[in-house]
Design a protein around this motif. Structure first.
Motif, PDB file in Angstrom:
ATOM      1  N   ASP A 102       0.834  -1.199   0.000  1.00  0.00           N
ATOM      2  CA  ASP A 102       0.000   0.000   0.000  1.00  0.00           C
ATOM      3  C   ASP A 102       0.871   1.252   0.000  1.00  0.00           C
ATOM      4  O   ASP A 102       0.536   2.251  -0.623  1.00  0.00           O
ATOM      5  N   VAL A 103       1.998   1.169   0.734  1.00  0.00           N
ATOM      6  CA  VAL A 103       3.000   2.234   0.755  1.00  0.00           C
ATOM      7  C   VAL A 103       4.350   1.595   0.455  1.00  0.00           C
ATOM      8  O   VAL A 103       4.698   0.554   1.029  1.00  0.00           O
ATOM      9  N   LEU A 104       5.128   2.219  -0.437  1.00  0.00           N
ATOM     10  CA  LEU A 104       6.431   1.695  -0.833  1.00  0.00           C
ATOM     11  C   LEU A 104       7.506   2.744  -0.550  1.00  0.00           C
ATOM     12  O   LEU A 104       7.347   3.919  -0.890  1.00  0.00           O
ATOM     13  N   ILE A 105       8.584   2.313   0.076  1.00  0.00           N
ATOM     14  CA  ILE A 105       9.741   3.178   0.316  1.00  0.00           C
ATOM     15  C   ILE A 105      10.944   2.560  -0.394  1.00  0.00           C
ATOM     16  O   ILE A 105      11.274   1.392  -0.170  1.00  0.00           O
ATOM     17  N   ILE A 106      11.611   3.352  -1.226  1.00  0.00           N
ATOM     18  CA  ILE A 106      12.802   2.896  -1.929  1.00  0.00           C
ATOM     19  C   ILE A 106      14.012   3.500  -1.233  1.00  0.00           C
ATOM     20  O   ILE A 106      14.142   4.724  -1.133  1.00  0.00           O
TER      21      ILE A 106
END
Length: 308
Positions: A102-106
């Motif tokens: 739902d939330v992606l952090i790279i």
């Protein structure tokens, strides 16, 4: 519970997750992390002390594997993410996993820069035996092992910055004769066929050596962002909230993030970015903003002390 996926388990990715947990994120998210290296999180800035023998590997660990279990974080250590489908909101890994988010952090960090140099690679494209970068725990282990072999006595370190100085100091402490040189100044070549016998830099006379360490800077790791059609210039372009440009639920933090034309490869900006990002994904403070090193709109009490 929303699904939070973090690509990267280095200092940026783990610090951001720490800040999210500190803002009540454990009650909001099921957290999954992917890291290229088969370890927990460690302080990369102290690898020079491990190389010199002043610290052990255990001494520089920030979050050992039990920390992830204790915080209900699913860590896939040693698993690389190949691409992201931002429309279906899934990440795809090199070993065949497909994980929704739902939330992606790279937080893919950066890799060592290898300047053009004849003789640096094998025909298959890997680094030659005796050529090293100085960026990871595995790099450091290989350098220590190589320096311990009795017939390896001379090293050349390319790069005049802090990593180059630390690599040279560490190898000297291991009993090697070390020459520290700057990169640039014309064509370079590593000499020798079966083994390294020396290096020639530009018009200078060749330097005899058994070992070459390249510490000539870093480049942001943006491959996964490029193949996933995210906004990339020098690095992944982000706004004041560390959100990737034109994306609602994708963020980037650390070395791989580019803010107002700049990519910062330092620890202090990373801490500020992690705090701002955590404020936004948890809803702790919607007014928090990253405005560059030392200028962020963020109460000082929410930026934890820097690693010494």
């Amino acid at each position: 519970m929303r699904r939070l996926v973090v690509i990267g388990n280095g200092m940026a990715g783990a610090r951001t997750v720490e800040d999210i947990l500190a803002r009540g994120g454990a009650a909001q998210f099921e957290i999954t992390m992917f890291g290229d290296e088969p370890y927990g999180n460690y302080n990369r800035t102290l690898l020079g002390r491990v190389l010199s023998g002043k610290e052990s590997e255990a001494d520089i660990v920030l979050n050992a594997l039990p920390w992830y279990w204790e915080n209900n974080i699913t860590l896939h250590a040693g698993v690389r993410v190949d691409r992201v489908d931002k429309y279906s909101k899934h990440v795809f890994t090199g070993d065949g996993r497909v994980v929704p988010y739902d939330v992606l952090i790279i937080a893919t960090g950066s890799r060592s820069y290898l300047p053009p140099m004849d003789g640096i690679h094998t025909p298959s494209g890997s680094l030659r035996h005796g050529v090293f970068t100085f960026r990871t725990m595995d790099d450091t282990r290989r350098m220590v092992q190589f320096a311990r072999e009795e017939h390896h006595r001379r090293a050349v370190v390319i790069g005049g910055g802090l990593p180059g100085v630390e690599a040279a100091r560490g190898l000297r402490s291991r009993g090697m004769d070390v020459a520290l040189v700057r990169s640039g100044g014309g064509p370079a070549a590593i000499l020798g066929k079966d083994r390294i016998t020396g290096i020639r830099l530009g018009s200078q006379a060749a330097l005899d050596c058994d070992m070459v360490v390249v510490a000539a800077g870093v480049r942001p790791n943006v491959d996964v962002a490029v193949v996933s059609a995210l906004e990339v210039e020098r690095a992944i372009v982000v706004d004041d909230q560390l959100r990737v440009m034109d994306e609602e639920d994708i963020y980037a933090v650390g070395d791989c993030a580019q803010y107002r034309g700049e990519a910062y490869g330092l620890v202090a900006p990373l801490w500020e970015q992690a705090a701002v990002l955590a404020d936004h994904v948890t809803g702790a403070d919607g007014s928090s903003a990253y405005l560059g090193p030392g200028r962020s709109l963020l109460p000082a009490s929410r930026v934890a002390p820097r690693i010494q």
